[in-house]
Design an enzyme around this catalytic site. Structure first.
Site, short mmCIF file in Angstrom:
data_model
loop_
_atom_site.label_atom_id
_atom_site.label_comp_id
_atom_site.label_asym_id
_atom_site.label_seq_id
_atom_site.Cartn_x
_atom_site.Cartn_y
_atom_site.Cartn_z
CE1 TYR A 56 -3.06 -3.03 0.37
CE2 TYR A 56 -3.24 -2.60 2.72
CZ TYR A 56 -3.56 -3.35 1.61
OH TYR A 56 -4.41 -4.43 1.75
CG HIS A 125 -1.18 -8.81 0.07
ND1 HIS A 125 -0.82 -7.49 0.04
CD2 HIS A 125 -2.53 -8.81 0.01
CE1 HIS A 125 -1.91 -6.73 -0.02
NE2 HIS A 125 -2.95 -7.51 -0.06
CB SER A 205 -13.52 -5.30 -0.13
OG SER A 205 -12.36 -4.64 -0.55
N PRO A 206 -15.61 -5.51 2.98
CG PRO A 206 -15.87 -5.03 5.26
CD PRO A 206 -14.84 -5.09 4.17
CG LEU A 207 -18.71 -1.42 4.08
CD1 LEU A 207 -18.36 -0.06 4.65
CD2 LEU A 207 -20.19 -1.75 4.33
N GLY A 208 -17.92 -3.75 -0.22
CA GLY A 208 -17.86 -3.73 -1.68
C GLY A 208 -17.13 -2.53 -2.22
NE ARG A 209 -12.08 -3.80 -4.71
CZ ARG A 209 -12.37 -5.10 -4.59
NH1 ARG A 209 -13.64 -5.48 -4.56
NH2 ARG A 209 -11.43 -6.00 -4.50
N GLY A 210 -16.86 0.30 -0.94
CA GLY A 210 -17.67 1.49 -0.72
C GLY A 210 -19.00 1.48 -1.43
CG PHE A 211 -21.19 -0.18 -5.49
CD1 PHE A 211 -21.13 0.99 -6.23
CD2 PHE A 211 -22.15 -1.11 -5.84
CE1 PHE A 211 -21.99 1.22 -7.29
CE2 PHE A 211 -23.02 -0.90 -6.89
CZ PHE A 211 -22.94 0.27 -7.62
#
Length: 330
Positions: A56, A125, A205-211
């Protein structure tokens, strides 16, 4: 703060963690001062699990996290990762390295950037197809023996790889993308294998990359350098189809009296006491919203209603571009 046991013999760690990637990379503009304030706020709220990686930035996110936890190390269960190698000449290019000598060098670099003597949870990773997993995990086990790492983890590893790795050294956690719109671990045997082997499952990404928050209504909502602009699920017809699914989640959240983000996170955490979620955010107000998911209890009927409007495999498009999908162990 709700805590859960990380793996068969691991410590108690906050069920909800904080993914720090977007504070330094991939999601457009960032503000180091606000990011550090967000990490401090997370620790003040009782969150203990912080997640970063050497790729990152590269490297800048570990340095940022290191600055943020200075003087507060005892409050943190610190996870970082090695294995994805970026090309300075081509920011989009990715390589994977699991060679034992690289494992040792990567760990030393992470320890220095983080400003710590020990990494709590050290993940590979991505699995290197050119290096037997036994060799990579063997080198990681040496780091445990040397006191430089406490627990070992893998990311995006297949059931067969998990089985082989666990024979070399106990694996405390597997980190894989998991959310309402990425439910692959349910069907490909990963969740079942983790449970059989006593390995904690950490959903990134439990929020779908914010989507899944409902805040993204157009591809134009992203900064020009936001990598989601190149992600298949955010393109053209895929975007429109996925947005229709999110609208249904928003309606269920309104009925429940919570935000879509809280509903999506509560769904992930409801999948089992061995499941952790590490949503990423750069701002304190979003962190507080995410932590509100811990107060959202979903009944069997509500979980069934969510499945009805967002069933497995409903999302349109691959979760990564094809070149990145080829780096995932399947």
């Amino acid at each position: 703060m709700q805590t859960r046991t990380l793996g068969k013999h691991g410590p108690q760690v906050s069920a909800l963690g904080l993914g720090c990637m977007g504070m330094s990379d991939f999601y457009g503009r960032h503000d180091d001062a606000e990011s550090i304030a967000t990490i401090h706020h997370a620790l003040d709220r009782g969150l203990t699990l912080l997640d970063t990686a050497d790729m990152y930035g590269p490297h800048t996110n570990e340095a940022l996290v290191g600055r943020a936890i200075k003087g507060r190390r005892e409050q943190v269960f610190l996870a970082t990762k090695f294995g994805i190698v970026r090309d300075p000449a081509d920011p989009q290019a990715r390589g994977v390295n699991g060679r034992p000598e690289y494992v040792r060098a990567a760990c030393e670099g992470s320890l220095e950037r983080l400003g710590v003597e020990t990494i709590d949870l050290y993940y590979q990773h991505r699995v290197d197809p050119q290096v037997p997993i036994e060799e990579t995990v063997g080198a990681m086990a040496e780091l445990v023996a040397a006191g430089k790492v406490r627990y070992l983890g893998l990311s995006e590893a297949s059931p067969a790889t998990l089985e082989r790795a666990a024979k070399v050294h106990p694996i405390a956690a597997l980190q894989t993308e998991y959310s309402l719109w990425t439910r692959d671990p349910e069907g490909n045997g990963v969740l079942e294998t983790c449970r059989r082997l006593g390995i904690a499952f950490v959903a990134y990404s439990p929020l779908g990359r914010g989507f899944l928050t409902g805040a993204i209504r157009s591809p134009q909502d992203f900064d020009a350098d936001d990598y989601r602009r190149r992600s298949p699920r955010f393109q053209g017809e895929n975007f429109a189809r996925n947005l229709a699914l999110v609208d249904k989640v928003q309606a269920l959240a309104a009925q429940k009296g919570c935000t879509p983000a809280q509903l999506a996170l509560a769904w992930v955490l409801a999948q089992g006491e061995d499941v952790f979620a590490i949503p990423g955010t750069k701002r304190r107000e979003r962190l507080d919203e995410n932590l509100g998911a811990l107060d959202v209890a979903l009944s069997k009927e509500e979980l069934a209603a969510i499945d009805a409007v967002f069933p497995p495999d409903a999302a349109a498009g691959q979760r990564y571009p094809e070149a990145v999908m080829r780096t995932i162990d399947r």
